[in-house]
Design a protein around this motif. Structure first.
Motif, PDB file in Angstrom:
ATOM      1  N   GLY A 175      48.958  40.944  38.671  1.00  0.00           N
ATOM      2  CA  GLY A 175      48.791  40.202  39.917  1.00  0.00           C
ATOM      3  C   GLY A 175      47.387  40.353  40.481  1.00  0.00           C
ATOM      4  N   PHE A 176      46.868  41.573  40.408  1.00  0.00           N
ATOM      5  CA  PHE A 176      45.516  41.830  40.901  1.00  0.00           C
ATOM      6  C   PHE A 176      44.488  41.035  40.096  1.00  0.00           C
ATOM      7  N   ILE A 177      44.627  41.041  38.793  1.00  0.00           N
ATOM      8  CA  ILE A 177      43.686  40.304  37.939  1.00  0.00           C
ATOM      9  C   ILE A 177      43.741  38.810  38.261  1.00  0.00           C
ATOM     10  N   ALA A 178      44.940  38.282  38.478  1.00  0.00           N
ATOM     11  CA  ALA A 178      45.080  36.864  38.820  1.00  0.00           C
ATOM     12  C   ALA A 178      44.362  36.547  40.133  1.00  0.00           C
ATOM     13  N   GLU A 179      44.502  37.427  41.125  1.00  0.00           N
ATOM     14  CA  GLU A 179      43.821  37.222  42.406  1.00  0.00           C
ATOM     15  C   GLU A 179      42.311  37.299  42.263  1.00  0.00           C
ATOM     16  N   ARG A 180      41.838  38.226  41.445  1.00  0.00           N
ATOM     17  CA  ARG A 180      40.391  38.342  41.243  1.00  0.00           C
ATOM     18  C   ARG A 180      39.839  37.102  40.536  1.00  0.00           C
ATOM     19  N   ILE A 181      40.570  36.534  39.607  1.00  0.00           N
ATOM     20  CA  ILE A 181      40.120  35.315  38.929  1.00  0.00           C
ATOM     21  C   ILE A 181      40.024  34.167  39.925  1.00  0.00           C
ATOM     22  N   LYS A 182      41.000  34.096  40.841  1.00  0.00           N
ATOM     23  CA  LYS A 182      40.938  33.060  41.886  1.00  0.00           C
ATOM     24  C   LYS A 182      39.680  33.224  42.733  1.00  0.00           C
ATOM     25  N   GLU A 183      39.355  34.467  43.078  1.00  0.00           N
ATOM     26  CA  GLU A 183      38.146  34.737  43.858  1.00  0.00           C
ATOM     27  C   GLU A 183      36.894  34.328  43.080  1.00  0.00           C
ATOM     28  N   ALA A 229      34.921  42.098  46.385  1.00  0.00           N
ATOM     29  CA  ALA A 229      35.360  42.695  45.117  1.00  0.00           C
ATOM     30  C   ALA A 229      35.466  44.211  45.261  1.00  0.00           C
ATOM     31  N   ILE A 230      34.458  44.827  45.866  1.00  0.00           N
ATOM     32  CA  ILE A 230      34.482  46.288  46.065  1.00  0.00           C
ATOM     33  C   ILE A 230      35.697  46.682  46.900  1.00  0.00           C
ATOM     34  N   ASP A 231      35.927  45.967  47.999  1.00  0.00           N
ATOM     35  CA  ASP A 231      37.068  46.277  48.869  1.00  0.00           C
ATOM     36  C   ASP A 231      38.395  46.108  48.139  1.00  0.00           C
TER      37      ASP A 231
END
Length: 117
Positions: free
Chosen positions: A51-59, A87-89
């Motif tokens: 889920g985290f990776i999916a959110e980061r890709i959206k960002e 990204a850091i946060d």
């Protein structure tokens, strides 16, 4: 007397169990008896990371879109700065979640064990 092919087959079949026995002897404990709770926790951690990776890709996609439509270098620098800070946060928050989840997963109570007094 066993023929050569029978001996080779039984040796191949025993290899995974021999490797498991070596891990147990090395101090990993009884890996065959892992509890359901531990396995569920590992699945939850995997789902959390996905889920985290999916959110980061959206960002990433949002940031690329903003960068393609910016008008000047100052705006580009601002977009990049926001992206890096977010990204850091997010990575810091996610690391905290995963540490908490793994602490619970590896706690003796989660594995059906009792604390030693």
């Amino acid at each position: 007397m066993a023929n050569k092919s029978e001996t080779q087959t039984s040796t191949k079949d025993a290899a995974p169990f021999g490797a498991l026995a070596q891990l147990q002897e090395a101090g990993f404990g009884n890996m065959v008896g892992m509890s359901t709770a531990w396995m569920e926790a590992m699945g939850d951690m995997g789902a959390e990371m996905a889920g985290f990776i999916a959110e980061r890709i959206k960002e990433d996609v949002k940031t690329q879109h903003k960068m393609l439509h910016c008008k000047n270098v100052g705006e580009l620098q601002h977009i990049q700065g926001e992206f890096i800070q977010k990204a850091i946060d997010q990575y810091q928050a996610e690391t905290g979640k995963l540490v908490e989840m793994s602490t619970k997963a590896f706690a003796p109570e989660a594995n059906g064990e009792k604390k030693k007094s």
